[in-house]
Scaffold this active site. Structure first.
Site, short mmCIF file in Angstrom:
data_model
loop_
_atom_site.label_atom_id
_atom_site.label_comp_id
_atom_site.label_asym_id
_atom_site.label_seq_id
_atom_site.Cartn_x
_atom_site.Cartn_y
_atom_site.Cartn_z
CB CYS A 178 7.85 -8.25 12.20
SG CYS A 178 9.27 -7.59 11.32
CG HIS A 216 8.42 -12.66 11.15
ND1 HIS A 216 7.22 -12.25 10.61
CD2 HIS A 216 9.33 -11.75 10.75
CE1 HIS A 216 7.40 -11.14 9.93
NE2 HIS A 216 8.68 -10.82 10.00
CD GLU A 255 4.75 -14.50 11.96
OE1 GLU A 255 5.21 -14.50 13.13
OE2 GLU A 255 4.90 -13.54 11.18
N1 GLN Z 1 10.10 -3.47 7.79
C1 GLN Z 1 8.73 -3.85 7.69
C2 GLN Z 1 7.81 -2.67 7.95
O1 GLN Z 1 8.24 -1.61 8.15
C3 GLN Z 1 8.40 -4.97 8.65
C4 GLN Z 1 9.02 -6.23 8.17
C5 GLN Z 1 8.34 -7.47 8.63
O2 GLN Z 1 7.22 -7.46 9.13
N2 GLN Z 1 9.02 -8.56 8.40
O3 GLN Z 1 6.64 -2.81 7.97
#
Ligand code: GLN
Length: 241
Positions: free
Chosen positions: A90, A215, A217
């Protein structure tokens, strides 16, 4: 407490500046593999130098990059990405990318480890977070879907491969029908939604690296952590013996 590695152990760092690093640690601790995994929560250059591989967690990519700069870690991270396996989840996937759209004012520092252009928060804001079962190529027991948890997830907009780049192997795509109802994939051209539309890519590999826009995790399913260690990390150690 940091563990001391013995010969034959594999040392995996988790960038622990902000975000879901503790959850990655729990998942790695649960794995039962033939090799012992030593986990390092990476906050300094010295921590990073001990690692055979690194996980960059989800969280807030702008904050992680800022904290990395303050810790003097940006340069060492960019060097690390050139030679060792890194998995970005992410926000970590955003940091691993080559280019992004939707950066906060002042820009966003990237590690340029994977030849993709991504959109931050590409599926919308926190309230539009969603889960979807995913088919993932190469996971143990791959007939069983992996539950993808998407929280303000980045969207892959395009692959920006040059002739010198290692190929990108897409290992999971989300089917457009599983996106939240307000997230229709507006076709990028006049044809109907192309099943190869880059925006459907949610997990990929390039060179040594692994990227997931969701994610793993935050689930109880350790198959992605096992996949990273077995498929991305251990082969690099075997070749260096
Ligand atoms: N939108 C977040 C960012 O730009 C990432 C979101 C996440 O890691 N759940 O860092």
């Amino acid at each position: 407490m940091q563990q001391t590695p013995a010969r034959g152990d594999v040392t995996i760092g988790i960038l622990a500046l902000q975000g879901a690093f503790a959850e990655h640690q729990v998942m790695l601790q649960k794995l039962s593999l033939r090799k012992r995994i030593v986990i390092v929560l990476v906050r300094t250059q010295e921590d990073l130098a001990r690692c055979d591989a690194l996980i960059i967690p989800g969280g807030e990519s702008t904050t992680i990059a800022l904290l990395a700069r303050l810790a003097g870690l940006l340069g060492p991270l960019r060097d690390f990405v050139k030679t060792k396996p890194v998995w970005g989840t992410c926000a970590g996937a955003i940091l691993l990318a080559q280019a992004i759209e939707g950066a906060k004012k002042g820009g966003q520092e990237l590690l340029n480890g994977i030849s993709i252009n991504v959109a931050r928060n590409g599926w919308g804001s926190q309230v539009e977070s969603f889960e979807a079962p995913l088919e993932v190529e190469g996971l143990r027991d791959s007939n069983r879907p992996f539950q993808g948890v998407f929280i303000r997830a980045p969207v892959v907009l395009s692959l920006c491969l040059t002739a010198d780049d290692p190929p990108i192997q897409v290992i999971s795509r989300i089917s457009a029908g599983l996106l939240p109802s307000n997230q229709t994939l507006v076709p990028m051209d006049e044809d109907d939604t192309d099943p190869r539309d880059p925006r459907t890519i949610v997990a990929l590999r390039q060179g040594l690296h692994l990227l997931t826009t969701f994610h793993p995790e935050l689930t109880k399913d350790d198959r992605f952590h096992e996949y990273f260690v077995k498929e991305c990390v251990l082969p690099t150690l075997a070749s260096s013996i």
